[in-house]
Design a protein around this motif. Sequence first.
Motif, short mmCIF file in Angstrom:
data_model
loop_
_atom_site.label_atom_id
_atom_site.label_comp_id
_atom_site.label_asym_id
_atom_site.label_seq_id
_atom_site.Cartn_x
_atom_site.Cartn_y
_atom_site.Cartn_z
N SER A 91 0.80 -1.22 0.00
CA SER A 91 0.00 0.00 0.00
C SER A 91 0.83 1.28 0.00
N ASP A 92 2.16 1.14 0.12
CA ASP A 92 3.01 2.33 0.15
C ASP A 92 3.47 2.71 -1.25
N CYS A 93 3.62 4.00 -1.44
CA CYS A 93 4.15 4.53 -2.69
C CYS A 93 5.33 5.45 -2.40
N GLN A 94 6.15 5.04 -1.43
CA GLN A 94 7.30 5.83 -1.03
C GLN A 94 8.29 4.95 -0.28
N CYS A 95 9.52 5.44 -0.17
CA CYS A 95 10.54 4.79 0.65
C CYS A 95 11.52 5.85 1.12
N THR A 96 12.07 5.65 2.33
CA THR A 96 12.99 6.61 2.94
C THR A 96 14.34 5.94 3.14
N PHE A 97 15.38 6.59 2.67
CA PHE A 97 16.73 6.05 2.77
C PHE A 97 17.44 6.63 4.00
N PRO A 98 18.42 5.92 4.51
CA PRO A 98 19.20 6.48 5.63
C PRO A 98 20.01 7.68 5.16
N ASP A 99 20.40 8.52 6.12
CA ASP A 99 21.17 9.71 5.77
C ASP A 99 22.48 9.33 5.10
N CYS A 100 22.79 10.02 4.02
CA CYS A 100 24.06 9.85 3.32
C CYS A 100 24.37 11.14 2.59
N SER A 101 25.61 11.32 2.23
CA SER A 101 26.00 12.54 1.53
C SER A 101 25.44 12.52 0.12
N LEU A 102 24.86 13.65 -0.28
CA LEU A 102 24.20 13.76 -1.58
C LEU A 102 24.85 14.80 -2.49
N HIS A 103 25.87 15.51 -1.99
CA HIS A 103 26.43 16.60 -2.79
C HIS A 103 27.10 16.12 -4.06
N GLY A 104 27.49 14.85 -4.12
CA GLY A 104 28.09 14.31 -5.33
C GLY A 104 27.09 13.75 -6.31
N GLY A 105 25.79 13.80 -5.96
CA GLY A 105 24.76 13.26 -6.84
C GLY A 105 24.53 11.78 -6.61
N VAL A 106 23.27 11.35 -6.80
CA VAL A 106 22.89 9.94 -6.63
C VAL A 106 21.90 9.56 -7.73
N THR A 107 21.76 8.27 -7.94
CA THR A 107 20.79 7.73 -8.89
C THR A 107 19.77 6.91 -8.13
N LEU A 108 18.48 7.14 -8.39
CA LEU A 108 17.40 6.46 -7.69
C LEU A 108 16.54 5.70 -8.68
N THR A 109 16.09 4.52 -8.28
CA THR A 109 15.23 3.70 -9.14
C THR A 109 14.04 3.19 -8.35
N VAL A 110 12.90 3.00 -9.07
CA VAL A 110 11.69 2.45 -8.49
C VAL A 110 11.19 1.34 -9.41
N GLU A 111 10.79 0.22 -8.81
CA GLU A 111 10.25 -0.90 -9.58
C GLU A 111 9.04 -1.46 -8.84
N VAL A 112 7.89 -1.48 -9.53
CA VAL A 112 6.65 -1.98 -8.94
C VAL A 112 6.02 -3.00 -9.89
N SER A 113 5.15 -3.83 -9.33
CA SER A 113 4.44 -4.85 -10.12
C SER A 113 2.95 -4.57 -10.04
N VAL A 114 2.33 -4.35 -11.21
CA VAL A 114 0.89 -4.05 -11.31
C VAL A 114 0.26 -5.06 -12.26
N ASN A 115 -0.68 -5.83 -11.72
CA ASN A 115 -1.35 -6.86 -12.53
C ASN A 115 -0.34 -7.76 -13.23
N GLN A 116 0.65 -8.20 -12.44
CA GLN A 116 1.68 -9.13 -12.89
C GLN A 116 2.55 -8.55 -14.01
N ARG A 117 2.58 -7.27 -14.11
CA ARG A 117 3.48 -6.60 -15.05
C ARG A 117 4.32 -5.59 -14.27
#
Length: 419
Positions: A91-117
């Motif tokens: 039922s969640d549509c979010q996630c929280t990461f632990p604190d880390c340095s972000l000044h160098g830039g990061v890449t984030l990805t999301v993957e969900v399954s809807v109706n077996q796709r």
Amino acid sequence: MRKGTEDLHHLGSPTSVLATAFLLSVVLDSAWLLTQEQQDLPAVKPDASLNVKFDPQTTKLTWDCKENTTYGECALIHKEKGLIKKKVKHSDCQCTFPDCSLHGGVTLTVEVSVNQRRLSEMLVYTNPGKEGTAAENFSCVIYDADFMNCSWAKGRAAPDDVQYFLYVRSKKRIERECPRYLKDSGTHVGCHLRNLSGLTSYSYFLVNGTSQEAGIQFFDSVLLLKEIEQYNPPDNISVQCNVSHCLIQWEKPRTRQARSNRELQYQLDIERWRDTSSSRSQLIVVFGDSGNRYNFPKPGSKAKHTVKIRTADARKARWGAWSPPVEFGSEEPESSLVYIYVMVVLGTLVCGLTLGCLFKRFLKTHRLFPPVPQIKDKLNDNQQVDHEMLWEKFTHEAGKGDKEEVLTVETVSEAPAKL
């Protein structure tokens, strides 16, 4: 013309009409069935967007919720820490990461399954602002268990009107701004904190900036407070000496958080008193599990020493300040000079007394054995007396008698006055 008329007449026959109608009914039925199957398929497009968003202040990643979601996973790819994954509830549509340095830039990805796709989306987060405007050379140190100083330098490409601000956030997401800044030409380049309550073992530090001329990049870092604390010197240092050893004892210093003896190490600097040469200095490392004591072999009853002690973490030799020196042993340098001075004085006195005694003894000897005085002629003091004639006459007359006569001679100090 005739032939064409015959063909039309052939097509218009009852048999042909029935066959054509049958074929049309079959084709229309197949088309209807195909349309019904297509309507039963899920209405999800492979390129559907999840509208992924990232909040760097809360390190929270959010996306649009989809119906019938049965699986979800998000990930953060960090340049230093690598891949960080988080599971997502249905039922969640979010996630929280632990604190880390972000000044160098990061890449984030999301993957969900809807109706077996499966649907996936990637977001690249970069540090906004002009390159080279962020604060540089950031560092913090905790001292006296209750105080912390942080410092940084102005970015090499930062404009003249740049102003920096420091924010500290604990693991419990409690954020506060620096209460007291240190300035250089009006620009914040440091911060002094007198109250460290509320800070957890890992704390997040953020330095952002503002300017009217250009966008300012931020700098952030996650620091383990245990690693940036400089410990005070040990308390209650004492030294007790016996014939062979001197027992040096101390108590562990007060720290920001309680530390066991095993987590600390100490360094002892033992020197001969008033001897600053490095060859005489002895640096000795003692770990806290030894009972906060050290047996120093006593070098001699005339050797005075001093000992200083400092503290560090057992896993990282980040040494704090030295304690005031503690003296033990006798005062060899000063006592030796006094001893030499006393010996010289005593030697002088002894020599003087010896010479005086010898001189006094010589005077006594001279009085006991005075020199033989000369015989003077009282009648004629002006004529020379022949000593040989007198001596021969005296000895000749003395030999005639049986008794020896004793001649008493008085020394005349002054000649009598002439008549």
